[in-house]
Design a protein around this motif. Structure first.
Motif, PDB file in Angstrom:
ATOM      1  N   SER A 167       0.680  -1.126   0.052  1.00 41.45           N
ATOM      2  CA  SER A 167      -0.060   0.208  -0.078  1.00 41.45           C
ATOM      3  C   SER A 167       0.855   1.261  -0.071  1.00 41.45           C
ATOM      4  CB  SER A 167      -1.077   0.007   1.079  1.00 41.45           C
ATOM      5  OG  SER A 167      -0.053  -0.401   2.259  1.00 41.45           O
ATOM      6  N   ALA A 168       2.213   1.153   0.021  1.00 42.39           N
ATOM      7  CA  ALA A 168       2.999   2.428   0.277  1.00 42.39           C
ATOM      8  C   ALA A 168       3.185   2.855  -1.290  1.00 42.39           C
ATOM      9  CB  ALA A 168       4.181   2.057   0.956  1.00 42.39           C
ATOM     10  N   VAL A 169       2.114   3.711  -1.732  1.00 39.43           N
ATOM     11  CA  VAL A 169       2.282   3.947  -3.063  1.00 39.43           C
ATOM     12  C   VAL A 169       3.552   4.840  -3.632  1.00 39.43           C
ATOM     13  CG1 VAL A 169       0.640   6.090  -2.901  1.00 39.43           C
ATOM     14  CG2 VAL A 169       0.978   5.043  -5.043  1.00 39.43           C
ATOM     15  N   ILE A 170       4.133   5.764  -2.719  1.00 37.75           N
ATOM     16  CA  ILE A 170       5.186   6.454  -2.778  1.00 37.75           C
ATOM     17  C   ILE A 170       6.303   5.709  -3.060  1.00 37.75           C
ATOM     18  CG2 ILE A 170       6.797   8.350  -1.814  1.00 37.75           C
ATOM     19  CD1 ILE A 170       4.247   9.943  -1.187  1.00 37.75           C
ATOM     20  N   SER A 171       6.705   4.806  -2.070  1.00 35.85           N
ATOM     21  CA  SER A 171       7.836   3.985  -2.437  1.00 35.85           C
ATOM     22  C   SER A 171       7.920   2.953  -3.155  1.00 35.85           C
ATOM     23  CB  SER A 171       8.408   3.377  -1.028  1.00 35.85           C
ATOM     24  OG  SER A 171       7.024   2.661  -0.235  1.00 35.85           O
ATOM     25  N   ILE A 172       6.768   2.524  -3.578  1.00 30.70           N
ATOM     26  CA  ILE A 172       6.388   1.670  -4.650  1.00 30.70           C
ATOM     27  C   ILE A 172       6.692   2.395  -6.158  1.00 30.70           C
ATOM     28  CG2 ILE A 172       4.694   0.328  -6.349  1.00 30.70           C
ATOM     29  CD1 ILE A 172       3.188  -0.381  -3.306  1.00 30.70           C
ATOM     30  N   MET A 174      10.221   3.673 -10.724  1.00 32.05           N
ATOM     31  CA  MET A 174      10.793   4.514 -11.271  1.00 32.05           C
ATOM     32  C   MET A 174      12.252   4.721 -11.584  1.00 32.05           C
ATOM     33  SD  MET A 174       8.538   8.063 -10.649  1.00 32.05           S
ATOM     34  CE  MET A 174       6.764   8.027 -10.991  1.00 32.05           C
ATOM     35  N   MET A 175      12.924   4.413 -10.396  1.00 35.36           N
ATOM     36  CA  MET A 175      14.524   4.325 -10.370  1.00 35.36           C
ATOM     37  C   MET A 175      15.147   3.364 -10.965  1.00 35.36           C
ATOM     38  SD  MET A 175      15.428   5.692  -6.311  1.00 35.36           S
ATOM     39  CE  MET A 175      14.911   7.244  -5.877  1.00 35.36           C
ATOM     40  N   LYS A 176      14.513   2.205 -11.033  1.00 35.24           N
ATOM     41  CA  LYS A 176      14.655   1.187 -12.042  1.00 35.24           C
ATOM     42  C   LYS A 176      14.722   1.040 -13.319  1.00 35.24           C
ATOM     43  CE  LYS A 176      13.665  -2.111  -8.270  1.00 35.24           C
ATOM     44  NZ  LYS A 176      12.719  -3.015  -8.188  1.00 35.24           N
ATOM     45  N   GLY A 177      13.642   2.298 -13.595  1.00 35.25           N
ATOM     46  CA  GLY A 177      13.358   2.180 -15.146  1.00 35.25           C
ATOM     47  C   GLY A 177      12.226   1.406 -15.394  1.00 35.25           C
ATOM     48  N   ASP A 178      11.607   0.703 -14.340  1.00 31.95           N
ATOM     49  CA  ASP A 178      10.603  -0.202 -14.911  1.00 31.95           C
ATOM     50  C   ASP A 178       9.104   0.434 -14.990  1.00 31.95           C
ATOM     51  OD1 ASP A 178      12.074  -2.109 -14.097  1.00 31.95           O
ATOM     52  OD2 ASP A 178      11.429  -2.668 -12.003  1.00 31.95           O
ATOM     53  N   ASP A 179       7.994  -0.280 -15.486  1.00 38.15           N
ATOM     54  CA  ASP A 179       6.822   0.324 -15.698  1.00 38.15           C
ATOM     55  C   ASP A 179       6.138   0.701 -14.418  1.00 38.15           C
ATOM     56  OD1 ASP A 179       6.956   0.097 -18.329  1.00 38.15           O
ATOM     57  OD2 ASP A 179       6.071  -1.893 -18.628  1.00 38.15           O
ATOM     58  N   VAL A 180       5.408   1.654 -14.380  1.00 38.95           N
ATOM     59  CA  VAL A 180       4.658   2.164 -13.199  1.00 38.95           C
ATOM     60  C   VAL A 180       3.142   1.970 -13.406  1.00 38.95           C
ATOM     61  CG1 VAL A 180       3.844   3.964 -11.491  1.00 38.95           C
ATOM     62  CG2 VAL A 180       6.172   3.658 -12.505  1.00 38.95           C
ATOM     63  N   GLN A 181       2.492   1.077 -12.571  1.00 40.38           N
ATOM     64  CA  GLN A 181       1.217   0.704 -12.715  1.00 40.38           C
ATOM     65  C   GLN A 181       0.259   1.685 -11.622  1.00 40.38           C
ATOM     66  OE1 GLN A 181       0.090  -2.228 -14.475  1.00 40.38           O
ATOM     67  NE2 GLN A 181      -0.807  -3.630 -13.038  1.00 40.38           N
TER      68      GLN A 181
END
Ligand SMILES: NC(=O)c1ccc[n+]([C@@H]2O[C@H](COP(=O)([O-])OP(=O)(O)OC[C@H]3O[C@@H](n4cnc5c(N)ncnc54)[C@H](O)[C@@H]3O)[C@@H](O)[C@H]2O)c1
Length: 315
Positions: free
Chosen positions: A192-197, A202-209
């Protein structure tokens, strides 16, 4: 009241460990009880390194009867009760475990406080989980409780126990109904921790859902501000549930844009269907905190995110 010793349950967790550091900086002796189910000793590394005489850690489950003996031995002036199963979705999968930790564990803490003559319990309640979806936003503490998860029910029920122990046994309390707290040491592996997720992806360059259309709002509170409310509640706000938030609604999309800008992330988010039972709007009215605790948040979302992102980069 002269407070020289505080027991923090859940002190190896995200908010708890930040609170421990602040208490030690205020000159208070601190004992931590935590079973390390989600918390970690690394969160307490500076407390352990700098305060060997004034700080102690005890691996213990708050449901364990041994907690009563432990509190009797340590005799803290105040117990800050933060230990909890914090995952709303897990509470639907395993409501029994949620009630065991969040309700029975809290009753154990109150029994320990009563038997040891502890003056006050400051409880980590949850604003978002208490008021449900029909409340006016920003929501005041007078709004009828309408929890929509087992987690919300456990958290709301503890408030009644706190009041009862105050009335029957003179154990004072303040319950801090916190908004969505974020900052250093928050676990990105949680649900549930949207900011750390977002930050971790973002730092890994992964997709954000993003679940839903991204227009759902939350009240994001920086952890130092939350900790400050706990410090004020050691002396003030007796017998009250007090909202601790910013009163500001931020959409998930606004959050995404601000974090992407600060991190330098250029991908667009992926939208997934909204999750059932997720509330659409959430922000807490904080007038009671101003009046009774003399508290208000001082960290802007931009500055809080910047400190959090800096911590994520370094860790
Ligand atoms: N993070 C938020 O946005 C938020 C918002 C509102 C309320 N809260 C409340 O604040 C408190 C702290 O939350 P957090 O975000 O720091 O979570 P966290 O998971 O980092 O901290 C909880 C701590 O409790 C410990 N714990 C869990 N079960 C235990 C048990 N049975 N016995 C002993 N220790 C146990 C965990 O190991 C962990 O260290 C919780 O009570 C939570 O419900 C958090």
């Amino acid at each position: 009241m002269g407070i020289s010793r505080v027991l923090v349950t859940g002190g190896a967790g995200f908010i708890g460990s930040n609170l421990v550091d602040r208490l030690l900086a205020e000159g208070v002796d601190v004992d931590v009880v935590d079973n390390l189910v989600t918390g970690s000793l690394s969160n307490l590394s500076s407390a352990r390194a700098q305060n060997t005489a004034r700080f102690s850690f005890h691996k213990l489950d708050v449901c364990d009867v041994a907690l009563e003996e432990f509190v009797g031995k340590k005799r803290p002036d105040v117990i800050m009760h933060l230990a909890a199963q914090i995952d709303v979705r897990s509470s639907k999968v395993d409501p029994y475990y949620d009630a065991k930790v969040n309700l029975l564990g809290s009753i154990r803490v109150l029994e320990a406080a009563r038997k040891a003559g502890v003056t006050k319990v400051v409880y980590a309640a949850s604003g978002g989980a208490l008021y449900g979806d029909l409340a006016e936003v920003p929501t005041t503490e007078d709004c009828e409780f309408a929890p929509i998860s087992p987690y919300g029910i456990s958290k709301a029920t503890v408030l009644q126990y706190l009041k009862l122990y105050r009335d029957l046994y003179d154990v004072e309390y303040t319950a801090l109904a916190m908004a969505n707290v974020y900052g250093p040491r928050q676990d990105p592996n949680g649900e549930s921790a949207v900011i750390s997720i977002f930050g971790s992806a973002m730092m890994k360059g992964d997709d954000v859902q993003i679940y839903g259309d991204g227009k759902q709002t939350r009240d994001f509170l920086y952890v130092d501000d939350a900790v400050d409310a706990f410090i004020k509640a050691m002396d003030l706000g007796g017998g009250l549930t007090i909202n601790v938030g910013t009163s500001q609604e931020t959409t998930v999309m606004e959050l995404f844009d601000e974090m992407a800008m600060q991190i330098g992330y250029t991908k667009k988010p992926h939208f997934a269907p909204a999750r059932a039972g997720e509330i659409l709007r959430s922000a807490l009215d904080i007038r009671r905190a101003r009046d009774h605790l003399g508290w208000e948040p001082w960290t802007s979302l931009r500055n809080g995110l910047s400190s959090t992102i800096e911590w994520m980069r370094d860790s």
